[in-house]
Design a protein around this motif. Structure first.
Motif, PDB file in Angstrom:
ATOM      1  N   GLU A 124       0.842  -1.198   0.000  1.00  0.00           N
ATOM      2  CA  GLU A 124       0.000   0.000   0.000  1.00  0.00           C
ATOM      3  C   GLU A 124       0.878   1.250   0.000  1.00  0.00           C
ATOM      4  N   GLU A 125       2.004   1.160   0.700  1.00  0.00           N
ATOM      5  CA  GLU A 125       2.957   2.265   0.736  1.00  0.00           C
ATOM      6  C   GLU A 125       4.345   1.688   0.944  1.00  0.00           C
ATOM      7  N   THR A 141       5.128   1.718  -4.338  1.00  0.00           N
ATOM      8  CA  THR A 141       3.754   1.759  -3.835  1.00  0.00           C
ATOM      9  C   THR A 141       2.783   1.246  -4.901  1.00  0.00           C
ATOM     10  N   GLY A 142       1.866   0.380  -4.488  1.00  0.00           N
ATOM     11  CA  GLY A 142       0.867  -0.154  -5.417  1.00  0.00           C
ATOM     12  C   GLY A 142       1.233  -1.500  -6.012  1.00  0.00           C
ATOM     13  N   LYS A 162       3.396   0.220   4.509  1.00  0.00           N
ATOM     14  CA  LYS A 162       2.178  -0.457   4.968  1.00  0.00           C
ATOM     15  C   LYS A 162       1.814  -1.472   3.884  1.00  0.00           C
ATOM     16  N   TYR A 163       1.439  -2.659   4.317  1.00  0.00           N
ATOM     17  CA  TYR A 163       1.157  -3.697   3.325  1.00  0.00           C
ATOM     18  C   TYR A 163       0.050  -4.627   3.803  1.00  0.00           C
ATOM     19  N   ASN A 276      -9.146  -6.663  -7.935  1.00  0.00           N
ATOM     20  CA  ASN A 276      -8.909  -5.283  -7.489  1.00  0.00           C
ATOM     21  C   ASN A 276      -9.826  -4.311  -8.210  1.00  0.00           C
ATOM     22  N   TYR A 305     -10.314  -4.869   1.070  1.00  0.00           N
ATOM     23  CA  TYR A 305      -9.364  -3.964   1.719  1.00  0.00           C
ATOM     24  C   TYR A 305      -9.382  -2.652   0.938  1.00  0.00           C
ATOM     25  N   VAL A 307      -8.116   0.782  -0.184  1.00  0.00           N
ATOM     26  CA  VAL A 307      -6.779   1.359  -0.266  1.00  0.00           C
ATOM     27  C   VAL A 307      -6.837   2.877  -0.400  1.00  0.00           C
ATOM     28  N   LYS A 308      -7.718   3.370  -1.239  1.00  0.00           N
ATOM     29  CA  LYS A 308      -7.711   4.806  -1.552  1.00  0.00           C
ATOM     30  C   LYS A 308      -9.006   5.204  -2.247  1.00  0.00           C
ATOM     31  N   GLN A 319      -9.751   4.693   4.327  1.00  0.00           N
ATOM     32  CA  GLN A 319      -8.535   4.048   3.852  1.00  0.00           C
ATOM     33  C   GLN A 319      -8.027   3.111   4.954  1.00  0.00           C
ATOM     34  N   GLY A 320      -7.763   1.864   4.615  1.00  0.00           N
ATOM     35  CA  GLY A 320      -7.304   0.896   5.611  1.00  0.00           C
ATOM     36  C   GLY A 320      -8.427   0.059   6.196  1.00  0.00           C
TER      37      GLY A 320
END
Ligand SMILES: [Fe+2]
Length: 381
Positions: A124-125, A141-142, A162-163, A276, A305, A307-308, A319-320
Motif C-alpha cells: 500500500e505504501e 507503492t501499489g 504499509k502492506y 482489485n 481492503y 486502499v484509496k 482508507q485501511g
C-alpha cells in the motif's frame, strides 16, 4: 509465467560449470514435484550446507484464531497497534486452513523463508527492493509482490511502509482464462507480460560467514543457519521467480451496464481469488446504475481492503478499512448509495478483494479493531 534468465549459465543443463576453476552447483527449485514450474539456479556454495536448524518455540501462530462469523464485519486496520516484530506483524486478521490475511506497517528486514505458504504482498505504501537468491526486484507503492514458497528473500525498504499480506498454501497464479494454451496473456486480458516486473540483477553475495534465516512452516517459526549467504547465485533460468505487478497497471474492463466482480480479477489460487477495484469509467447506458446490485454470497467469504479514494457503495469506510461479508448473507450498497451512484461518470476507488471458498475465522487482533454494529449499517435511519 514466462521464461526468464539472469546472470551466467552454462549452455546445457547438468554439465560441468566453473568460475575461476571453482565448480558451480545447480539447485533446482520447483513446484508440484518435478511437474510444475521450476527454475534452475547456479550457486557458488553447496545450497544445503546447513550448520543448524532450530524451532523458535515461543512464537507459534496456532493460538491466534478465535471467531467464526455469521455477520458482516468491518475492521479498521488504521487502529491496529503498531507491530514491533515479525511475529506480531504476521498474526493474521483473517484465516482458514488455506489462506491467511494480515496487515502491518512492520516489515522484517532480515533473511526470511516461508516453507509452508506462498505469499502475495500488496504494498500500500513503500519504495525499495525485494532481494532474493533470484536477484533484486525493485518495489514501489501499489505493487503486488508474489513470492513462491521456499524462496530465501530479504526486504530492503527504506521508506514508511504499509502492506496487506496474503499467505496461501497453494500457488498463486494469474487466472487461466486470461491465458492462451502457451501461457501468453490474451489480447482482452486486463494485464499483460509488460506489466510484470522481474528481478533486474543478481546480488551474488559470496562470503564464508554463517547467515541466519528466519523461517515459517505452518504454525511454527524456525531459524536455519547456513555456512554461507543464500544469495550466492551466479545465474538462473526458468519460470519460477519472485515478481511484481502494479495495481496501477491493471486495465479495467467497463461496460454499458454493471459488470460482475470477476472482471476485476488479478490472481487465482485453488481456494480463493484476488480482485482489485481501480479507477475507471462507470457504466455508460443512459439509465445505468453504477452501484452493484445486492448479492448473495452462497459459496464464498468476501474480504475487501480499501486502499484509496471514495468507495462508491459503502458508508463509513476509510482508507485501511477491511470488510468481511461471509458466505450465506446478502450484501450490497448501504442506504442511499444506489441512488447516489446514478448518473456518476467515473470512480477513483482503489481496493483489493479476496474471495475465499472456505469460511474465514478472525483473530483477537481483528476483533480489537472491529467497528461495532457494522452489520446494522443497512438499516434505514
Ligand atoms: Fe460483494
Amino acid at each position: 509465467m514466462f521464461y526468464h534468465k539472469l546472470g551466467k549459465l552454462p549452455r546445457k543443463r547438468h554439465v560441468v560449470f566453473k568460475e575461476k576453476d571453482q565448480l558451480i552447483y545447480e539447485k533446482l527449485m520447483g513446484q508440484e514435484g518435478f511437474s510444475g514450474v521450476s527454475s534452475l539456479l547456479y550457486k557458488k556454495k553447496i545450497p544445503c550446507s546447513t550448520v543448524d536448524i532450530s524451532p523458535i518455540l515461543d512464537k507459534t501462530l496456532s493460538s491466534n484464531i478465535e471467531n467464526r462469523h455469521l455477520n458482516n464485519k468491518h475492521y479498521k486496520t488504521q487502529k491496529l497497534d503498531i507491530d514491533l516484530d515479525i511475529f506480531s506483524a504476521r498474526i493474521p486478521l483473517l484465516k482458514n486452513a488455506e489462506i491467511e490475511i494480515s496487515v502491518s506497517t512492520f516489515l522484517y528486514d532480515g533473511l526470511f523463508v516461508n516453507s509452508s505458504h506462498h505469499e502475495v504482498y500488496f504494498i500500500e505504501e513503500g519504495e525499495g527492493s525485494l532481494n532474493s537468491e533470484f536477484g533484486v526486484l525493485p518495489i514501489k507503492t501499489g505493487d503486488y509482490v508474489v513470492i513462491a514458497k521456499g524462496l530465501y528473500y530479504q526486504w530492503n525498504i527504506k521508506t514508511k511502509v504499509k502492506y496487506l499480506l496474503i499467505q496461501s498454501k497453494q500457488p498463486i497464479k494469474f487466472p487461466k482464462r486470461y491465458l492462451n494454451s502457451m501461457g501468453q496473456f490474451l489480447e482482452d486480458s486486463p494485464i499483460c507480460e509488460r506489466d510484470i516486473k522481474v528481478p533486474t540483477h543478481l546480488s551474488s553475495i559470496l562470503d564464508d560467514n554463517e547467515h541466519k534465516i528466519l523461517g515459517r512452516r505452518d504454525d511454527e517459526y524456525f531459524e536455519v543457519t547456513l555456512d554461507h549467504h543464500p544469495f550466492d547465485t551466479v545465474g538462473w533460468d526458468g519460470y519460477l521467480y519472485p515478481y511484481s505487478i502494479s495495481i496501477h497497471d491493471f486495465e479495467p474492463l467497463v461496460g454499458r451496464l454493471h459488470m460482475p466482480p470477476p472482471i476485476h480479477q488479478i490472481f487465482e489460487s485453488t481456494h480463493f481469488v484476488i480482485c482489485n477495484f481501480v479507477p475507471r469509467l462507470y457504466d455508460f447506458h443512459p439509465e445505468a446504475i453504477p452501484a452493484p446490485y445486492y448479492h448473495h454470497n452462497i459459496d464464498s467469504d468476501e474480504v475487501l481492503y480499501y486502499v484509496k479514494g471514495n468507495f462508491m457503495s459503502r458508508s463509513g469506510i476509510e482508507q485501511g478499512s477491511i470488510t468481511l461479508h461471509p458466505a450465506g448473507l446478502v450484501h450490497g450498497p448501504q442506504p442511499g448509495k444506489v441512488e447516489e451512484s446514478i448518473g456518476k461518470k467515473d470512480t477513483n476507488e482503489l481496493a483489493v478483494m479476496i474471495d475465499t471458498f472456505q469460511p474465514l475465522y478472525s483473530s483477537k487482533k481483528a476483533e480489537n479493531i472491529a467497528v461495532k454494529d457494522y452489520h446494522k449499517s443497512w438499516l434505514k435511519k
